[in-house]
Design an enzyme around this catalytic site. Structure first.
Site, mmCIF file in Angstrom:
data_model
loop_
_atom_site.group_PDB
_atom_site.id
_atom_site.type_symbol
_atom_site.label_atom_id
_atom_site.label_comp_id
_atom_site.label_asym_id
_atom_site.label_seq_id
_atom_site.Cartn_x
_atom_site.Cartn_y
_atom_site.Cartn_z
ATOM 1 N N PHE A 106 0.304 -7.457 0.647
ATOM 2 C CA PHE A 106 1.090 -7.382 -0.597
ATOM 3 C C PHE A 106 2.432 -8.090 -0.496
ATOM 4 O O PHE A 106 3.046 -8.398 -1.506
ATOM 5 C CB PHE A 106 1.298 -5.918 -1.005
ATOM 6 C CG PHE A 106 2.438 -5.234 -0.311
ATOM 7 C CD1 PHE A 106 2.286 -4.705 0.954
ATOM 8 C CD2 PHE A 106 3.674 -5.134 -0.925
ATOM 9 C CE1 PHE A 106 3.342 -4.084 1.597
ATOM 10 C CE2 PHE A 106 4.737 -4.504 -0.296
ATOM 11 C CZ PHE A 106 4.571 -3.985 0.980
ATOM 12 N N LYS A 107 2.876 -8.385 0.719
ATOM 13 C CA LYS A 107 4.203 -8.987 0.849
ATOM 14 C C LYS A 107 4.277 -10.405 0.285
ATOM 15 O O LYS A 107 5.368 -10.950 0.143
ATOM 16 C CB LYS A 107 4.648 -8.959 2.307
ATOM 17 C CG LYS A 107 4.923 -7.543 2.777
ATOM 18 C CD LYS A 107 5.553 -7.505 4.144
ATOM 19 C CE LYS A 107 5.975 -6.099 4.519
ATOM 20 N NZ LYS A 107 4.800 -5.226 4.831
ATOM 21 N N ASP A 108 3.130 -10.987 -0.053
ATOM 22 C CA ASP A 108 3.135 -12.330 -0.647
ATOM 23 C C ASP A 108 3.989 -12.398 -1.911
ATOM 24 O O ASP A 108 4.687 -13.390 -2.131
ATOM 25 C CB ASP A 108 1.703 -12.771 -0.988
ATOM 26 C CG ASP A 108 0.959 -13.267 0.254
ATOM 27 O OD1 ASP A 108 1.596 -13.900 1.119
ATOM 28 O OD2 ASP A 108 -0.254 -13.016 0.355
#
Ligand SMILES: *Cc1c(COP(=O)(O)O)cnc(C)c1O
Length: 432
Positions: A106-108
């Protein structure tokens, strides 16, 4: 919108300065002066909005006039250009899959938004900006991928040698160009301490414009609100808002969700799901906050003993314990319970959880068991292929590597090895 420092002695800044600085000069985290109120018609008609329109609507008040509207629209469009599906797993539980971005975690979203904002700001000034970041695994890949080729920005990633998974290591060591990976002979805590020392060092701050790409940076933290809006957009029973369980480490993600809620997004309750590194769930039970020494677990991106965003959560609720506990519950999930959950969910529903999503699933299931007729969402924050040893051992089934990731295995790792010493890091940075 301006931002103040939670240490209260630095002056207030706009979004541009908060992004470039990362942390306030008094070492406090930046916090928005007000919470934008989402127009109720946006909530009521959310299905009519595209992802891009919604992302622009949510982010615009935070950015203000520091980025022109056309550029901001382009930036948010590039930030969210992959799916965020809400997948039903069983009768009352849904998985919000946040792993369809380029580095499968999810850090994208935060990394893509921040890199584009910083790239835009660096065009307005002559100085090169150097992003310095420590990673326990997923941050490094997302930051490397998000910043690759961004002009005017150099990225230096510190990671603990031998302590990240093979896919994670390839993602952060194979980019080249403006991305350099420093392989540190030590732990994640060592890497983080070296980065912190670098921000405090007078010689380095004279020579370089240093900023951080961890979730303390508002440009990485704030766009994580978008997940919660995308979840609600796909939620069928608008009359009964979801309970949302968030696998938490540094608490940036859940804190962004709480901010979305404070702006008017309907959410019934939040669950902070942790592994044994559970300083915040302990606080939610006892009212006493005591940081712990981080212990290694199979959900390694959450091995944080003293979550940096906890202070933002306290601020959000005006340091009022009763107020916090009315909206957030905490759960502690052991590695054994995590493995058992992966196994049971695979057998019962043919759904493959990663260890982080499994922690959230377990906590949500425990909460729902006490609430008749309720339904909830857990955030699936990483693709299971990032943790093949754990997941394959439990399910007995090989996980297929997604097409988007296969190219990585043909690439060669490039890293610079350093001892876990700030002096070594400083000497290296001074030569750049
Ligand atoms: C970073 C990360 C987390 C923890 O998120 P925070 O915002 O630090 O609480 C959870 N799961 C995965 C897969 C991560 O990479």
């Amino acid at each position: 919108m301006n931002y103040y420092s939670l240490n209260k002695s630095a002056s207030n800044v706009n979004f541009r300065e908060a992004t470039i600085k990362g942390q306030a000069p008094d070492k406090g985290l930046y916090f928005p002066e007000t919470f934008p109120v989402i127009d109720p018609s946006v909530i009521a008609d959310m299905e009519k909005y595209s992802k891009e329109e919604l992302a622009f609507t949510i982010m615009h008040p935070y950015v203000g006039d520091t980025i022109d509207k056309k550029t901001l629209y382009r930036i948010v469009s590039e930030t969210v250009n992959f799916p965020f599906p809400l997948v039903q797993v069983n009768k009352n539980m849904f998985s919000l899959e946040l792993f369809h971005g380029p580095t499968l975690a999810f850090k994208d979203v935060g990394a893509r938004f921040m890199s584009r904002c910083l790239g835009h700001f660096s065009q307005e000034q002559d100085e090169k900006i150097t992003v310095l970041v420590a990673t326990s695994g997923d941050t490094g890949g997302a930051v490397a991928n998000g910043f690759l080729g961004v002009e005017g920005v150099e990225v230096v990633i510190l990671y603990p040698s031998g302590k990240v998974s093979p896919v994670q290591e390839l993602q952060l060591t194979t980019c080249g160009q403006n991305i350099t990976a420093l392989e540190i002979n030590g732990s994640f805590d060592d890497c983080q301490a070296m980065v912190k020392d670098a921000f405090m060092d007078a010689d380095l701050s004279k020579k370089l414009t240093l900023t951080s790409a961890n979730s303390i940076n508002v440009a990485r933290w704030l766009p994580q609100q978008l997940y919660y809006f995308f979840a609600y957009q796909q939620w069928q029973e608008k009359g009964q808002p979801p309970i949302i369980a968030v696998p938490s480490g540094n608490f940036g993600n859940i804190c962004a969700g709480l901010l979305a809620h404070a702006s008017g997004l309907p959410v019934q309750h939040f669950i902070a799901a942790c592994n044994v590194n559970d300083a915040v769930p302990q606080y939610l039970r006892s009212g006493i906050y005591e940081p712990v020494i981080a212990e290694a677990t199979i959900s390694n991106a959450m091995d944080v003993g003293n979550p940096s965003n906890f202070i933002r959560i306290m601020e959000l609720f005006h340091h009022d314990f009763a107020n916090i506990t009315s909206q957030v519950s905490g759960y502690t999930v052991s590695d054994n319970a995590t493995r058992k959950t992966i196994s049971e969910v695979y057998t019962a529903y043919q759904y493959t959880l990663d260890p982080h999503g499994a922690v959230a699933y377990h906590a949500l299931a425990a909460y729902l068991a006490q609430q008749q007729q309720q339904k909830g969402i857990f955030l699936e924050t990483a693709h299971p292929v990032k943790f093949p040893e754990t997941v394959e051992a439990v399910t007995g089934k090989r996980i297929d590597i997604p097409e988007e990731t296969k190219y990585l295995f043909a690439k060669e790792k490039h890293s610079i090895q350093l001892d876990a010493s700030f002096d070594e890091l400083k000497a290296w940075l001074m030569e750049q």
